[in-house]
Write a protein that holds these residues in place. Structure first.
Motif, PDB file in Angstrom:
ATOM      1  N   ARG A 217       0.834  -1.206   0.000  1.00 23.75           N
ATOM      2  CA  ARG A 217       0.000   0.000   0.000  1.00 23.75           C
ATOM      3  C   ARG A 217       0.865   1.251   0.000  1.00 23.75           C
ATOM      4  NH1 ARG A 217      -4.931  -1.783   4.200  1.00 23.75           N
ATOM      5  NH2 ARG A 217      -5.841  -3.355   2.803  1.00 23.75           N
ATOM      6  N   LEU A 218       1.964   1.220   0.709  1.00 24.78           N
ATOM      7  CA  LEU A 218       2.882   2.358   0.680  1.00 24.78           C
ATOM      8  C   LEU A 218       3.403   2.586  -0.740  1.00 24.78           C
ATOM      9  CD1 LEU A 218       4.930   1.775   3.957  1.00 24.78           C
ATOM     10  CD2 LEU A 218       3.471   3.748   3.455  1.00 24.78           C
ATOM     11  N   GLU A 219       3.766   1.507  -1.426  1.00 26.54           N
ATOM     12  CA  GLU A 219       4.264   1.648  -2.800  1.00 26.54           C
ATOM     13  C   GLU A 219       3.199   2.230  -3.715  1.00 26.54           C
ATOM     14  OE1 GLU A 219       7.580  -1.897  -3.259  1.00 26.54           O
ATOM     15  OE2 GLU A 219       5.456  -2.429  -3.449  1.00 26.54           O
ATOM     16  N   GLU A 220       1.957   1.825  -3.509  1.00 24.13           N
ATOM     17  CA  GLU A 220       0.876   2.319  -4.359  1.00 24.13           C
ATOM     18  C   GLU A 220       0.591   3.796  -4.119  1.00 24.13           C
ATOM     19  OE1 GLU A 220      -2.281  -0.288  -3.357  1.00 24.13           O
ATOM     20  OE2 GLU A 220      -1.376  -2.051  -4.323  1.00 24.13           O
ATOM     21  N   VAL A 227      11.586   7.005  -1.851  1.00 20.82           N
ATOM     22  CA  VAL A 227      12.307   5.863  -1.287  1.00 20.82           C
ATOM     23  C   VAL A 227      11.523   5.375  -0.074  1.00 20.82           C
ATOM     24  CG1 VAL A 227      14.457   5.057  -0.239  1.00 20.82           C
ATOM     25  CG2 VAL A 227      14.516   6.746  -2.098  1.00 20.82           C
ATOM     26  N   ILE A 228      11.162   4.099  -0.083  1.00 27.24           N
ATOM     27  CA  ILE A 228      10.374   3.521   1.008  1.00 27.24           C
ATOM     28  C   ILE A 228      11.225   2.458   1.685  1.00 27.24           C
ATOM     29  CG2 ILE A 228       8.167   2.497   1.630  1.00 27.24           C
ATOM     30  CD1 ILE A 228       7.216   3.175  -1.231  1.00 27.24           C
ATOM     31  N   VAL A 229      11.358   2.570   2.986  1.00 30.69           N
ATOM     32  CA  VAL A 229      12.255   1.690   3.729  1.00 30.69           C
ATOM     33  C   VAL A 229      11.509   1.090   4.911  1.00 30.69           C
ATOM     34  CG1 VAL A 229      14.270   1.694   5.267  1.00 30.69           C
ATOM     35  CG2 VAL A 229      14.378   2.860   3.057  1.00 30.69           C
ATOM     36  N   ARG A 230      11.729  -0.197   5.119  1.00 33.25           N
ATOM     37  CA  ARG A 230      11.293  -0.791   6.381  1.00 33.25           C
ATOM     38  C   ARG A 230      12.488  -0.745   7.324  1.00 33.25           C
ATOM     39  NH1 ARG A 230      10.591  -6.961   8.182  1.00 33.25           N
ATOM     40  NH2 ARG A 230       9.670  -6.581  10.245  1.00 33.25           N
ATOM     41  N   ARG A 255      -3.127  10.838   3.553  1.00 30.70           N
ATOM     42  CA  ARG A 255      -3.670   9.895   2.573  1.00 30.70           C
ATOM     43  C   ARG A 255      -3.110   8.495   2.815  1.00 30.70           C
ATOM     44  NH1 ARG A 255      -2.637  12.804  -1.413  1.00 30.70           N
ATOM     45  NH2 ARG A 255      -0.756  11.804  -2.228  1.00 30.70           N
ATOM     46  N   ILE A 256      -1.812   8.430   3.117  1.00 27.76           N
ATOM     47  CA  ILE A 256      -1.171   7.137   3.384  1.00 27.76           C
ATOM     48  C   ILE A 256      -1.751   6.496   4.649  1.00 27.76           C
ATOM     49  CG2 ILE A 256       0.999   6.074   4.124  1.00 27.76           C
ATOM     50  CD1 ILE A 256       2.442   7.997   2.191  1.00 27.76           C
ATOM     51  N   ILE A 257      -1.945   7.313   5.692  1.00 28.90           N
ATOM     52  CA  ILE A 257      -2.490   6.795   6.953  1.00 28.90           C
ATOM     53  C   ILE A 257      -3.896   6.248   6.746  1.00 28.90           C
ATOM     54  CG2 ILE A 257      -3.317   7.513   9.234  1.00 28.90           C
ATOM     55  CD1 ILE A 257      -0.843   9.397   9.343  1.00 28.90           C
ATOM     56  N   ALA A 258      -4.695   6.959   5.946  1.00 29.04           N
ATOM     57  CA  ALA A 258      -6.058   6.489   5.669  1.00 29.04           C
ATOM     58  C   ALA A 258      -6.018   5.148   4.924  1.00 29.04           C
ATOM     59  CB  ALA A 258      -6.814   7.533   4.858  1.00 29.04           C
ATOM     60  N   ARG A 259      -5.091   5.003   3.984  1.00 25.89           N
ATOM     61  CA  ARG A 259      -5.001   3.755   3.216  1.00 25.89           C
ATOM     62  C   ARG A 259      -4.551   2.605   4.110  1.00 25.89           C
ATOM     63  NH1 ARG A 259      -3.677   1.776  -1.923  1.00 25.89           N
ATOM     64  NH2 ARG A 259      -4.510  -0.359  -1.853  1.00 25.89           N
ATOM     65  N   LEU A 260      -3.600   2.859   4.979  1.00 29.91           N
ATOM     66  CA  LEU A 260      -3.121   1.809   5.872  1.00 29.91           C
ATOM     67  C   LEU A 260      -4.183   1.385   6.879  1.00 29.91           C
ATOM     68  CD1 LEU A 260       0.548   3.016   6.560  1.00 29.91           C
ATOM     69  CD2 LEU A 260      -0.171   1.133   5.095  1.00 29.91           C
TER      70      LEU A 260
END
Length: 322
Positions: A217-220, A227-230, A255-260
């Motif tokens: 979901r983060l990638e989307e 750059v997305i890192v765990r 927006r990201i928080i709502a998707r997660l």
């Protein structure tokens, strides 16, 4: 010394690429390899009608052939076939022995020549074997090099990748921050709310599924250049190049928080999590070193947690005194 005579059959065995001509330049006999290349027995044909002698006049004589230290010839009808040769005088004309010179490899390939097309004493065959062996070794070395380069790339990617989610890891983040130094960007630290409860109630397999789903979901929701890192556990870090406005960074994270926060199905059940985030702009602090920016983003994350979770807080100097 008494003279001796070789018939055409003996000449063909000794010199498969010979051509014997009389004083008028007419072909008396030709070796089997030349006959094969010509496609017909040239006996009776005019030698200079078959060949062009490079570096000679328009109408060279037989004597011109025997005086030359080395002949350079091409077939008149097929000028791509070139020969090197030497001519010696005979009682009835001249004997010309030809070879392919340095073009032997191309000639063998182009005309399907085999060992039988060369004299038994000709070193050409041994040279061809060496050439083929060298070619095979070089091909194998090139293939090995490609495999090594591929393995190297895979190893480098693995060293920069989180094994579970396929996102970048801490080392990937360090490299991205080094590359972004001196530019405008936003750096966000995001933590999953309620993740521990998923692990405790549904098990680690469910927890891993939640982490992988969150990564996708983060990638989307992020841009291609982000750059997305765990960073470990249920913590993610986002580096967003070119983002230099607080409002834009806050809107993205909301927006990201709502998707997660959307439900995640798992084994007939539903996993419910949320997310909190802290973000800092690279231009918001006089000391934009990576460790300072991460510390500021962490401070903003803790502020979001204290404010009730499920939200994003942008770091300002006000938080420096908290």
């Amino acid at each position: 010394m008494a003279g001796f005579v070789l018939d055409a059959a003996a000449l063909s065995r000794l010199m498969p690429m010979h051509i014997a001509i009389d004083a008028a330049g007419r072909v008396l006999s030709a070796g089997p390899t030349l006959v094969r290349l010509l496609g017909t027995d040239p006996a009776g044909a005019d030698f200079m009608g078959l060949f062009i002698l490079r570096g000679a006049g328009t109408a060279p004589r037989v004597a011109d052939l025997t005086r030359a230290a080395r002949l350079h010839l091409v077939l008149r009808d097929r000028p791509e076939i070139a020969f090197r040769g030497q001519a010696v005088p005979m009682a009835r004309g001249a004997l010309v022995n030809l070879s392919f010179g340095i073009g032997v490899v191309e000639a063998v390939r182009a005309h399907g020549l085999t060992e039988a097309d060369f004299a038994p004493t000709d070193l050409t065959v041994e040279l061809l074997y060496l050439y083929e062996a060298k070619t095979a070794v070089l091909d194998e070395l090139r293939a090995l090099n490609r495999r090594l380069q591929g393995d190297k790339r895979l190893a480098e990617e693995k060293a920069l990748t989180d094994a579970l989610t396929g996102l970048g890891n801490r080392r990937a983040l360090e490299m991205a921050l080094e590359a972004a130094e001196g530019t405008a960007f936003a750096l966000a630290v995001l933590d999953l709310d309620g993740f521990k409860a998923v692990n405790d109630t549904l098990g680690h397999a469910a927890g891993d599924h939640v982490l992988v789903t969150a990564a996708r979901r983060l990638e989307e929701e992020c841009r291609r250049d982000d750059v997305i890192v765990r960073a470990g556990g249920d913590e993610f870090i986002l580096l967003m190049p070119g983002m230099d406005r607080e409002s834009a960074a806050a809107e993205r994270l909301e927006r990201i928080i709502a998707r997660l926060g959307e439900p995640i199905p798992w084994a007939g059940q539903v996993c419910r999590i949320g997310a909190s985030a802290g973000v800092v702009l690279s231009g918001a602090t006089p000391d934009p070193r990576a460790d300072h920016l991460l510390a500021h983003a962490d401070a903003a994350l803790y502020a979001a947690k204290r404010a009730g979770k499920g939200q994003a807080v942008v770091w300002t100097k006000r938080l420096a005194g908290d």
